[in-house]
Design an enzyme around this catalytic site. Structure first.
Site, PDB file in Angstrom:
ATOM      1  N   GLU A  99      61.888  65.769   3.764  1.00 46.17           N
ATOM      2  CA  GLU A  99      62.972  66.136   2.847  1.00 46.17           C
ATOM      3  C   GLU A  99      64.087  65.126   3.075  1.00 46.17           C
ATOM      4  OE1 GLU A  99      62.865  68.216   0.539  1.00 46.17           O
ATOM      5  OE2 GLU A  99      61.295  69.668   1.033  1.00 46.17           O
ATOM      6  N   CYS A 140      72.147  67.368   0.089  1.00 46.09           N
ATOM      7  CA  CYS A 140      71.132  66.460  -0.449  1.00 46.09           C
ATOM      8  C   CYS A 140      71.064  66.590  -1.960  1.00 46.09           C
ATOM      9  CB  CYS A 140      69.775  66.742   0.183  1.00 46.09           C
ATOM     10  SG  CYS A 140      69.242  68.432  -0.033  1.00 46.09           S
TER      11      CYS A 140
END
Length: 593
Positions: A350, A384
């Protein structure tokens, strides 16, 4: 996902809880509000008194005994002063001890607590004052922890999945009981506002609830066999040991996504949190450990080793770590991926996101403005999924820029634990430097700062949320993910142009369009639309729900965590054919006689 897993020694963090609350988004006036539900009222502010310094100028030859005495006394005084300067020793922060934290904390857990490596200090980003210390793991302690964790798997894998789900349920309940105080620690150590800190713990709780249901549902199908007297089934088994390396910006939630699902699937976990949020790692591990120990299970089922790049590198290289789940920057993630691939191991990545909101001429601007502000400013631009590119159709460009800039002026900046604060500090001083460097590059490449652009004159790592217009869609700085609150506004003419600009960056995490055109919506969702793992319509790029699979494509890493069928990443699949007849027919009708 962020720039987090670098072994830095200086950390931050600080500030206290405040009161629980939630977000309300409006389209004008006060764009964002935190509505408190006063629960914990902790006043916070502290003045750090630096350690006393003594100047000893005695001559060793004539005063050796006195010198030794004074050195001892000076060291004792300095140690006392340093301890009193830690936030944890101040009455305003006494709630930290409710989490089992102290001045010095062991950074290794494998059924017992330990740690004899480097001693690091965690600092508060809001004022750069020290909170407490953590002793990291040595490589020998890492080795011991891996061995104990592998041994614990032998027991855990034999427990039926629904029984494992019951343990995960208890972990969720234990987190619920500590949700406010743990959320306060996240706010103090990471720097995000208190309601986001509590919300992050809530994510872990929600994933635990999800995993409990999953514990009675995971499994493969029975498939039709072409051979009479045969059964064809899919069997799913745990991979074994899941190594979880998490980032500073979500020091609880990302571990929770991995931990709850991995446990339900029958795996054991070894966690290395970000070096700059070690207190959160210790506090969460204490909560989980209490549940395991209460059920007479090996604590090593959920092990933890605080450390820097040495521990992370060891996990990536270690063939005993069956799956490495890494959340962090694309650059570090690429090194992790290559190391794990070199041993043909499993990885779940990720990584970064250069996320865009695209606003078409028919968009509801009363949705666009609060969505853009929340997605760009929330967590001070350190998600993110933060919106970094705002693409506006030329017909609404000026109007939206004006309204978003007006909204930025109303964003309340302050201490993260203040219930009215909407925007806190950056996590580190290094991030402040990156912010300044990015603004300078944007100016050099033709950008105009229409709001913000400066470091704030106050303690801590505060910068102004910033809006920059006038850049080309392919300007180098626009294609660079800088983990700070800078929003690049781009002007487009056609749908094809906007979709292409969305996809031209290296990352492929989150994306969103604002439109009322249903044909455009389905083109956006289709094969020629967004190439991201998260594709939204009329909502921001941030704020993903736990029920869906979370992750992205391209340089974002391709991993999926949390909901949907993400559980499959934590298990290995076997296709099994069982012959219960007395004959031996071959597939495809082959005769071998």
């Amino acid at each position: 996902m962020d720039q987090s897993n670098k072994a830095g020694a200086t950390r931050r963090t600080n500030q206290d809880a405040a009161q629980r609350g939630y977000f309300r988004l409006n389209c004008d006036g006060n764009i964002l509000q935190v509505l408190p539900c006063s629960e914990v009222d902790v006043a916070l502010r502290s003045l750090y008194q630096p350690p006393m310094q003594r100047c000893l100028t005695l001559t060793f030859a004539r005063h050796s005994r006195l010198l030794l005495r004074n050195k001892f006394a000076s060291a004792h005084c300095q140690q006392s002063a340093a301890m009193s300067g830690l936030l944890i020793n101040q009455p305003k922060y006494s709630w930290l001890k409710e989490l089992g934290l102290s001045e010095d904390n062991p950074g290794v857990y494998n059924g017992s607590w330990g740690g004899s490596g480097e001693v690091i200090t965690s600092y508060c980003p809001a004022n750069n004052e020290p909170i407490a210390r953590v002793t990291q793991a040595t490589m020998a302690e890492y080795e011991e922890t891996v061995q104990k964790t592998k041994e614990a798997w032998k027991m855990w894998a034999d427990i039926p999945a629904p029984k494992r789900g019951e343990i995960v349920r208890q972990i969720g309940d234990a987190l619920r009981k500590k949700i406010n105080v743990l959320g306060s620690l996240v706010s103090l150590e990471m720097g995000k506002i208190y309601v986001e800190g509590v919300g992050e713990v809530q994510e872990y709780v929600d994933v635990c609830d999800y995993a409990v249901g999953l514990s009675r549902m995971i499994g493969g199908p029975m498939l039709p066999s072409e051979r009479p007297g045969h059964a064809l089934i899919e069997q799913w088994n745990p991979v074994g040991l899941v190594g979880i390396i998490t980032a500073f910006n979500f020091p609880v939630a990302v571990y929770g996504w991995n931990n709850a699902i991995a446990l339900t699937c029958g795996n054991v976990c070894l966690w290395k949190g970000a070096p700059t949020t070690p207190l959160t790692s210790v506090a969460v591990s204490k909560i989980v450990a209490e549940v395991l120990e209460r059920n007479n299970l090996p604590g090593a089922i959920c092990s933890m080793t605080c450390g820097g790049a040495d521990i992370g590198s060891a996990m990536a290289k270690d063939e005993r770590v069956d799956l490495v789940s890494f959340t962090g920057s694309t650059n570090v993630g690429k090194m992790v991926a290559m190391t794990v691939q070199d041993r043909f191991g499993r990885k779940l990545l990720e990584l970064g996101g250069n996320n865009a909101i695209i606003v078409f001429e028919d968009a509801d601007l009363n949705l666009v403005v609060p969505a853009s502000v929340f997605a760009a400013v929330g967590t001070a631009g350190q998600r993110c999924t933060t919106t970094r590119r705002l693409m506006l159709h030329e017909s609404v460009h000026d109007t939206v820029v004006e309204r978003v800039a007006k909204a930025y002026k109303q964003v309340r900046i302050g201490d993260p634990w203040d219930p009215t604060t909407l925007y806190g500090p950056l996590h580190t001083k290094q991030a402040v430097d990156q912010y300044l460097a990015a603004i300078e590059q944007a100016k050099q490449q033709g950008g105009t700062v229409v709001y913000g652009g400066k470091v704030m004159d106050r303690p801590g790592n505060y910068v102004e949320p910033t809006i920059i217009t006038g850049l080309a869609h392919d300007a180098p700085i626009v294609h660079t993910e800088t983990f700070v609150p800078i929003l690049y506004v781009l002007k487009f003419k056609t749908e094809e142009e906007a979709f292409a600009w969305n996809n031209e960056v290296q990352q492929g995490l989150s994306s969103s369009i604002f439109t009322k055109d249903m044909g455009r919506v389905f083109r956006w969702l289709g094969p020629k639309g967004s190439d991201c793992g998260i594709v939204n319509v009329n909502i921001p790029t941030s704020g993903a729900e736990i029920g869906g699979a979370f992750g992205g494509e391209k340089h974002t890493g391709g991993g999926r965590e949390s909901g949907s069928d993400s559980w499959k990443q934590y298990m290995r699949r076997s296709t099994c054919t069982i012959n219960y007849s007395k004959d031996l027919p071959l597939a495809q009708g082959i005769k071998f006689e």
